[in-house]
Design a protein around this motif. Sequence first.
Motif, mmCIF file in Angstrom:
data_model
loop_
_atom_site.group_PDB
_atom_site.id
_atom_site.type_symbol
_atom_site.label_atom_id
_atom_site.label_comp_id
_atom_site.label_asym_id
_atom_site.label_seq_id
_atom_site.Cartn_x
_atom_site.Cartn_y
_atom_site.Cartn_z
ATOM 1 N N ILE A 69 -14.514 28.231 58.988
ATOM 2 C CA ILE A 69 -14.746 29.474 58.244
ATOM 3 C C ILE A 69 -14.939 29.243 56.741
ATOM 4 C CG2 ILE A 69 -13.604 31.620 57.502
ATOM 5 C CD1 ILE A 69 -12.706 31.966 60.412
ATOM 6 N N PRO A 70 -14.169 28.366 56.083
ATOM 7 C CA PRO A 70 -14.437 28.102 54.657
ATOM 8 C C PRO A 70 -15.866 27.603 54.411
ATOM 9 C CG PRO A 70 -12.279 27.256 55.251
ATOM 10 C CD PRO A 70 -12.940 27.669 56.541
ATOM 11 N N ASN A 71 -16.401 26.785 55.350
ATOM 12 C CA ASN A 71 -17.782 26.316 55.240
ATOM 13 C C ASN A 71 -18.766 27.488 55.328
ATOM 14 O OD1 ASN A 71 -16.596 23.819 55.297
ATOM 15 N ND2 ASN A 71 -17.311 23.265 57.351
ATOM 16 N N PHE A 72 -18.486 28.418 56.246
ATOM 17 C CA PHE A 72 -19.371 29.563 56.425
ATOM 18 C C PHE A 72 -19.418 30.419 55.156
ATOM 19 C CE2 PHE A 72 -17.975 29.615 61.183
ATOM 20 C CZ PHE A 72 -18.645 28.428 61.384
ATOM 21 N N ILE A 73 -18.243 30.660 54.600
ATOM 22 C CA ILE A 73 -18.166 31.517 53.415
ATOM 23 C C ILE A 73 -18.885 30.865 52.231
ATOM 24 C CG2 ILE A 73 -16.566 32.514 51.725
ATOM 25 C CD1 ILE A 73 -14.581 32.880 54.038
ATOM 26 N N SER A 100 -32.472 25.991 54.177
ATOM 27 C CA SER A 100 -31.329 26.609 54.841
ATOM 28 C C SER A 100 -31.628 27.001 56.278
ATOM 29 C CB SER A 100 -30.899 27.860 54.055
ATOM 30 O OG SER A 100 -30.479 27.501 52.763
ATOM 31 N N ASP A 101 -32.854 27.478 56.504
ATOM 32 C CA ASP A 101 -33.203 27.955 57.844
ATOM 33 C C ASP A 101 -33.261 26.826 58.861
ATOM 34 O OD1 ASP A 101 -33.380 30.501 56.861
ATOM 35 O OD2 ASP A 101 -35.528 30.395 56.453
ATOM 36 N N GLU A 102 -33.427 25.590 58.378
ATOM 37 C CA GLU A 102 -33.570 24.463 59.294
ATOM 38 C C GLU A 102 -32.254 23.727 59.535
ATOM 39 O OE1 GLU A 102 -36.638 21.979 57.767
ATOM 40 O OE2 GLU A 102 -38.180 23.535 57.837
ATOM 41 N N ILE A 103 -31.221 24.100 58.811
ATOM 42 C CA ILE A 103 -29.923 23.467 59.003
ATOM 43 C C ILE A 103 -29.357 23.866 60.364
ATOM 44 C CG2 ILE A 103 -27.531 23.388 58.181
ATOM 45 C CD1 ILE A 103 -28.560 23.758 55.367
ATOM 46 N N LYS A 104 -28.825 22.903 61.114
ATOM 47 C CA LYS A 104 -28.270 23.163 62.428
ATOM 48 C C LYS A 104 -26.791 23.526 62.308
ATOM 49 C CE LYS A 104 -31.447 19.930 64.685
ATOM 50 N NZ LYS A 104 -31.557 18.707 65.516
ATOM 51 N N ASP A 105 -26.279 24.167 63.371
ATOM 52 C CA ASP A 105 -24.860 24.539 63.377
ATOM 53 C C ASP A 105 -23.958 23.332 63.210
ATOM 54 O OD1 ASP A 105 -25.587 27.136 63.661
ATOM 55 O OD2 ASP A 105 -24.822 27.403 65.701
ATOM 56 N N ASP A 106 -24.397 22.177 63.726
ATOM 57 C CA ASP A 106 -23.566 20.966 63.650
ATOM 58 C C ASP A 106 -23.266 20.575 62.205
ATOM 59 O OD1 ASP A 106 -23.618 20.848 66.349
ATOM 60 O OD2 ASP A 106 -25.144 19.280 66.493
ATOM 61 N N ASP A 107 -24.138 21.001 61.281
ATOM 62 C CA ASP A 107 -23.950 20.629 59.880
ATOM 63 C C ASP A 107 -22.872 21.453 59.187
ATOM 64 O OD1 ASP A 107 -26.002 18.697 60.009
ATOM 65 O OD2 ASP A 107 -27.520 20.260 59.731
ATOM 66 N N ILE A 108 -22.545 22.604 59.742
ATOM 67 C CA ILE A 108 -21.544 23.467 59.085
ATOM 68 C C ILE A 108 -20.327 23.745 59.967
ATOM 69 C CG2 ILE A 108 -23.157 24.603 57.507
ATOM 70 C CD1 ILE A 108 -23.282 26.931 59.502
ATOM 71 N N VAL A 109 -20.396 23.383 61.245
ATOM 72 C CA VAL A 109 -19.270 23.584 62.153
ATOM 73 C C VAL A 109 -18.527 22.269 62.337
ATOM 74 C CG1 VAL A 109 -18.545 24.258 64.473
ATOM 75 C CG2 VAL A 109 -20.458 25.442 63.374
ATOM 76 N N ASN A 110 -17.256 22.253 61.983
ATOM 77 C CA ASN A 110 -16.439 21.050 62.142
ATOM 78 C C ASN A 110 -16.195 20.773 63.627
ATOM 79 O OD1 ASN A 110 -16.180 20.956 59.340
ATOM 80 N ND2 ASN A 110 -14.348 22.247 59.382
ATOM 81 N N PHE A 111 -16.446 19.541 64.045
ATOM 82 C CA PHE A 111 -16.217 19.200 65.456
ATOM 83 C C PHE A 111 -14.724 18.996 65.687
ATOM 84 C CE2 PHE A 111 -15.579 16.190 68.915
ATOM 85 C CZ PHE A 111 -16.211 16.877 69.940
ATOM 86 N N ILE A 112 -14.181 19.750 66.633
ATOM 87 C CA ILE A 112 -12.773 19.630 67.001
ATOM 88 C C ILE A 112 -12.606 20.235 68.389
ATOM 89 C CG2 ILE A 112 -12.145 21.853 65.958
ATOM 90 C CD1 ILE A 112 -9.454 20.659 65.203
ATOM 91 N N ASP A 113 -11.660 19.745 69.159
ATOM 92 C CA ASP A 113 -11.428 20.303 70.492
ATOM 93 C C ASP A 113 -11.010 21.768 70.385
ATOM 94 O OD1 ASP A 113 -12.041 17.909 71.687
ATOM 95 O OD2 ASP A 113 -9.948 17.245 71.834
ATOM 96 N N ASP A 114 -11.400 22.540 71.370
ATOM 97 C CA ASP A 114 -11.074 23.959 71.366
ATOM 98 C C ASP A 114 -9.578 24.160 71.618
ATOM 99 O OD1 ASP A 114 -11.386 26.668 71.210
ATOM 100 O OD2 ASP A 114 -12.576 26.881 73.040
ATOM 101 N N TRP A 115 -9.087 25.357 71.317
ATOM 102 C CA TRP A 115 -7.704 25.710 71.617
ATOM 103 C C TRP A 115 -7.477 25.608 73.122
ATOM 104 C CZ3 TRP A 115 -9.129 30.280 68.187
ATOM 105 C CH2 TRP A 115 -8.722 30.039 66.864
#
Length: 344
Positions: free
Chosen positions: A193-197, A217-232
């Motif tokens: 969320i801090p990355n999104f903001i 910005s339009d070409e940036i993929k989710d992987d670039d802003i979403v931290n990889f971590i196992d789900d809850w």
Amino acid sequence: RRAMGKKKRAELEKQKQRFIDGAVRNGISKEVAASIFLKIEPFAEYGFNKSHAAAYAIIAYQTAYLKTYFPHEFFSASMTMDISNQNKLSEFYEEIKRLNINIVRPDINKCFADFRSDDNNFYYALGGIKSVGYLAVSNIIKERIQNGKFTSINDFINRVNPKDINKLQLEGLVKAGAFDNLNANRQALFNSIPNFILKSKNIFDNKVANQIDLFGSDEIKDDDIVNFIDDWKFEERLSKEFEAVGFFISDHPLNQFKEIFDDYKIIDFNKFNTNEEYKESNIAATLLKIQERKTAKGNSYAIIKLTDLTSVFELFIFSDILELNRNILVEGNSLIITLSKNIT
């Protein structure tokens, strides 16, 4: 009047002599004044104006008619009216399930700020999620309607005004599962969320300054802003959902324990409650709410609200049982409860 309105019997007794004395001073006999007060006294227990009662009866009839013949519209309007009251929403939700109405759980691409329905589905309101402001989410929905569904997290961030996605609002949406169709890993989204903001603010600032993002910005993929971590894990995922929505909507905590139900001879509460053959049974349930109170003597007792796989129900717990089990009586905990029934 105040004593009657607040059902204060002791206060009414204090006013009795004042009433009689005042009546006598105004030329009314003491006996007549006392008989008048005798008619007033029962209102300290419970009094209801006849015209008021008639109005309530009409409303009750109208409400029952609407619920019976227009259930989708009835629940949409009723739940939107109580959109900030999660306890009421929980009760409505259980009733909708009982009526077998298909519920579309919070989804950023399907739901709206308020509760809505069509002939086939009932759409849960994004504005009913804790910490998600109604006005802010209305602006997000307006963007979706005007320019199409959000195709990714990055697309969402690029299109939404940063004023409408603060930290608490995003946390509420993520915990409620509103982004599951874009990215099902809720913990990864939550931690990002801090990355999104930050990204949203940068995009907005560039637009204000009329600057072009050299990195596209339009070409940036989710992987670039979403931290990889196992789900809850299953239970924590539902616990977070409970925090945001006020009840469990995507799954039930007890589903992870169903394989041991036969070992402990667990039945559902409705079966135990309606079948006289069951005198003592084990019930598996998840604690939704606990209200602790005290008797006139100062002893603690509690009313607990629970849910099993078929219903929501309440139990009254006396002080001795409450004290013995206080450490496990935590909202969100799943329990096995042994219930005994006395039939006279």
